[in-house]
Design an enzyme around this catalytic site. Sequence first.
Site, PDB file in Angstrom:
ATOM      1  N   HIS B  75       0.821  -1.217   0.000  1.00 17.50           N
ATOM      2  CA  HIS B  75       0.000   0.000   0.000  1.00 17.50           C
ATOM      3  C   HIS B  75       0.852   1.263   0.000  1.00 17.50           C
ATOM      4  CE1 HIS B  75       0.679  -1.422   4.091  1.00 17.50           C
ATOM      5  NE2 HIS B  75       0.552  -0.201   4.531  1.00 17.50           N
ATOM      6  N   ARG B 317       1.586 -40.851  -9.441  1.00 17.59           N
ATOM      7  CA  ARG B 317       2.562 -40.076  -8.688  1.00 17.59           C
ATOM      8  C   ARG B 317       3.982 -40.482  -9.079  1.00 17.59           C
ATOM      9  NH1 ARG B 317       1.768 -41.299  -2.868  1.00 17.59           N
ATOM     10  NH2 ARG B 317       0.642 -43.160  -3.488  1.00 17.59           N
ATOM     11  N   GLU B 365       3.452 -24.254   3.262  1.00 20.78           N
ATOM     12  CA  GLU B 365       3.065 -24.154   1.851  1.00 20.78           C
ATOM     13  C   GLU B 365       3.018 -22.717   1.362  1.00 20.78           C
ATOM     14  OE1 GLU B 365       1.475 -25.803   4.231  1.00 20.78           O
ATOM     15  OE2 GLU B 365       1.791 -27.914   3.713  1.00 20.78           O
ATOM     16  N   PHE B 390      -3.476 -29.379   0.474  1.00 20.04           N
ATOM     17  CA  PHE B 390      -2.624 -28.430   1.188  1.00 20.04           C
ATOM     18  C   PHE B 390      -2.217 -27.245   0.314  1.00 20.04           C
ATOM     19  CE2 PHE B 390      -1.439 -32.478   3.626  1.00 20.04           C
ATOM     20  CZ  PHE B 390      -2.622 -32.398   4.347  1.00 20.04           C
ATOM     21  N   GLN B 426      -7.154 -34.975   4.132  1.00 18.03           N
ATOM     22  CA  GLN B 426      -6.065 -35.212   3.170  1.00 18.03           C
ATOM     23  C   GLN B 426      -6.535 -35.232   1.707  1.00 18.03           C
ATOM     24  OE1 GLN B 426      -2.970 -35.795   5.066  1.00 18.03           O
ATOM     25  NE2 GLN B 426      -4.477 -35.165   6.585  1.00 18.03           N
TER      26      GLN B 426
END
Lengths: 613, 613
Positions: B75, B317, B365, B390, B426
């Site tokens: 700002h 994965r 995170e 997450f 999760q």
Amino acid sequence: MSTIVKESNVRDLEILANRLRRDSLRSTNEAGSGHPTSCFSCAEIMSTLFFDEMEVNADNAKSLANDHFILSKGHAAPIYWAVLKEAGVSTDEELLELREFDSQQEGHPTPRSEWVDVATGSLGQGLSAGVGMALLDKREGRSNRTYVLCGDGEVAEGSIWEAASLASAMGLSNLATIVDVNGYGQTGETLYHHDLEVYRSRFEAFGWNAIIVDGHDVEALLDAYQQFDYEQERPTAIIAKTVKGKGVESLEGSEGAHGKAAPNFEEALNAIPDEETEGKVRFKPSDRAVTRREPNAESSLEYPSDKYEGEESVSLRKAFGSALESLGELRDDVWAFDGDVMNSTYSQNFQKRFPERFVESYIAEQNMVGMATGFSALGTVPFLSTFAAFLSRAHDQIRMAAVSRSNLKFAGTHVGVATGEDGPSQMGLEDIAMFRCLPGSLVLQPSDARSVYGCMNLMMEHRGISYLRVARPSVENLRSKGNWEYRIGGSHTLLSSEEDEVAIVASGVTVHYALDAAEQLAKKGVNARVIDCYSLKPIDGDTLRKTAEEIGKILIVEDHYKEGGLGEAVCHELRNLTCSTTHLYVDDVPRSGSQSRLSEAFGIDAKAIVRAA
Amino acid sequence: MSTIVKESNVRDLEILANRLRRDSLRSTNEAGSGHPTSCFSCAEIMSTLFFDEMEVNADNAKSLANDHFILSKGHAAPIYWAVLKEAGVSTDEELLELREFDSQQEGHPTPRSEWVDVATGSLGQGLSAGVGMALLDKREGRSNRTYVLCGDGEVAEGSIWEAASLASAMGLSNLATIVDVNGYGQTGETLYHHDLEVYRSRFEAFGWNAIIVDGHDVEALLDAYQQFDYEQERPTAIIAKTVKGKGVESLEGSEGAHGKAAPNFEEALNAIPDEETEGKVRFKPSDRAVTRREPNAESSLEYPSDKYEGEESVSLRKAFGSALESLGELRDDVWAFDGDVMNSTYSQNFQKRFPERFVESYIAEQNMVGMATGFSALGTVPFLSTFAAFLSRAHDQIRMAAVSRSNLKFAGTHVGVATGEDGPSQMGLEDIAMFRCLPGSLVLQPSDARSVYGCMNLMMEHRGISYLRVARPSVENLRSKGNWEYRIGGSHTLLSSEEDEVAIVASGVTVHYALDAAEQLAKKGVNARVIDCYSLKPIDGDTLRKTAEEIGKILIVEDHYKEGGLGEAVCHELRNLTCSTTHLYVDDVPRSGSQSRLSEAFGIDAKAIVRAA
């Protein structure tokens, strides 16, 4: 409380710790997954807390006389379920159904078990809920204590430090966090492994009473619990040095063991002593007097039409502030939270009138939501306000509040490009998507002052997450006359005729753009219906479908990005109908500028609507 | 560098500070809004940083030889624009267009100005970006310094402490944050007002070199900048005691003045000395050698079909991990970030192979995303992986990364109820909505190993925010044979015939449920088309519309909540067509359980599809 610890008791608590280990091992083995090693490191912490330190009425999980416990390291859930079995409030059969679909004993704690107040499992969130509970107890004059068990890995989460900062500033001497410093995260060592001084110095710098203990030494733990600092009004952090997998040598401190059932179950089980305690195992009952601010009889907000009489335009934020204040009068169980913007959101009305029920959360939105989740778990009704964009800062906490079935009422101001000169960082343009995409949520957007009052009554009616989307500009009072009804899943048709050729579906400020457009269209001989979808979720599917069938042409206009907002909600409702549908929305990152310049540039103003119609 | 400060220089920097104040006042007055008092408190900090301390090539805002500056207290943008004018890289005319639609000088800094690397204005985010830049400079062997100017109010944000923790752990002695402690937030005093020791002890506890100075004392500031701690490899926090509104008595420290143009402009302007400096005002140029890891020639990932030959099912994965490692080989400018779950996301493949280009971000995170935004601003290509759920923790940082036009590649694993026994905390079930609702984003969901490779090539092709949604279970390899093409906005029709009676539109794991269902339907004599929408945004509207027209019956199935995902995206595309459309999705908070039990219970499995068809 006494600092003299009976030896027999110590021995029992050691025995119990191992019994908890054995049950954690058994249940995770049965489930084929889970986190036994994360349970082992906190076995003595759990046995001492639940079977010596805390006061809990076994016959009433929800008693306000109970001390509160939050398992912030939610992946250690199996040991909590084992505690419940030892206390006789759950069975061995239930224990062995860990992680099964029909079991209440989930992989991470959720309030599907009555013994869980707030869901955990997204790390770093438990402390905020604990701060909320401790603060509420303090403000309501109860002497309960709140205990939050954290892992060391999750102390890296900033939300922990938001909570730590406010807890000491609020003088929450009735709050303790025990940090289970087992030195390992999921993938390997934590940043500080067993350097306990790092944790101590950080908590001390954040104004806490910090104590280092051996987390497997029952006497040391019992002694630490006696060191609550009521004198200096500081919360207490017990930094417990522990061993991950403690009790089974083959699992101790080993990397790669996280989150897996033990590979050699029988061998591991045999390694843990199986002994009977001398004393009876039970929760220590509480006979504390329960003082509390009871909710008054239900009654609805009434729109103070005389207050706004003669005013051409009214700020929705100011109406929100007035309505919130009135709600505070009507209901003693309503609390308000704000994140250093109460003079923008106008929650300052409530703050001035009911300072004892207002929580200034400063610029820490995650902790604000976490605290409110704690408040909700203890039966109060929290309203939270800040700029809508900054609620995205607490998205994970809001997501978990939905898992906790929390009853939180959010108000997000400064939405859309109507926010103007402050620019994109201050504009909520994804907030409808964020709040719609929560199970059981209610999403509302008022278009004038009366609508603010109407929507806030619906928020009180709804149990779950509610969201009120409040635009920044002042807007014309559309409904100062008339007797408008508001209902969850409702809408208002503001303009209609038998000859309507197009229906404009709008919400919030775009209702005003739509009315302007309808006026311009009328001059061109085109009749437009205008529907105000103040209820964005649930949305008024019946009216929308009826309109689509009658008119066959729908124009949706919203001050939000394309995805997950009004447009997609409407298209989803109309999916089985034949209808020409146009959608106007903000299609790129906006910028600074006036409301009119921005709504023109992004094609959502009256001119754009006329063009599209 | 020397600790002897020439007196003439000090005087010039004092004069400059007031010139910056005057220009901040002029521009906010012209705009009718803005935050002049927040500019005034940091005027000496800005004059000393830009006109003595930092090295910046005025002819090249993007030179890697430049020191980096981030205005975390966004700002205060007007004073930064005033600095640019003083340095001669922008004009007085531009200054006075503050906050106008066509100006690059927005209410809060955005990269629409080439002199801004990352957008700020959502408080508490700048330090993470600074940590990213300083870390990248250090890893790439450059001697630049990074300076982050924070407000005191924003230090309440947890993200600050996530960043502070990692910065000291990484030994970022090339990083300094200056905290402008003017004692006020928006609504009133900050929690600690002018108690500078609180800030010092916290930064010290977080491993920083912390220095308290008078923030209006030019000599003290210049001296503080000399105290970077290269020896102990600590980042430096300069805790500057300042006065909000400093320089205009009527505005000094006054509550209620935040975020408003000064009420008495002329009087205020006259209160600030208007003097000429003795020396020439310019940025101090940098002649540092620029070392950097250059991006190699563009080349695409190739699917290593031989690697998966004979395997019935492959973990997506693991395929992600392999593909990421291969990308690391192909491109030297690719970096990987993970939040303590690299053994779940399989980014560990990259970590093992290219540890020097891997950033373990631990369980924080927000800071992970903030750092990556800093990396992207300096031209590298960051991949970030963690559990999809997450990533909601960093929603605000991701939102701001979009405003910054950052080139971030996210991979979210553990999506939908297919995640199974770990339970709702999760499970990523709102991630598609979150990532779709970002301007210019690309959202992809692979359904098998080949598709992972195909999608990752598209992520490299796209500039902006990309998201790869990677389910947890292993799945059958659908495309081990054949020559499949992937394109942004594409889809694959996996099953089709002339006699199709229904089209099943699926993505990720639900593609497999859809194929199973199609097989069962075929046995009942019903031909079903199966479309794999691997590109969720943009979505393959052409194919969907063609299919709707041909078949007239569409069944959408997704492992995501109802809102903002595949279903609403498809309905929006088909809004002008007549088509019977059914949508299967997860309609409540899920729970622990097996993948099959959960997908059955929430009505998204093959059986449910058959029933709905």
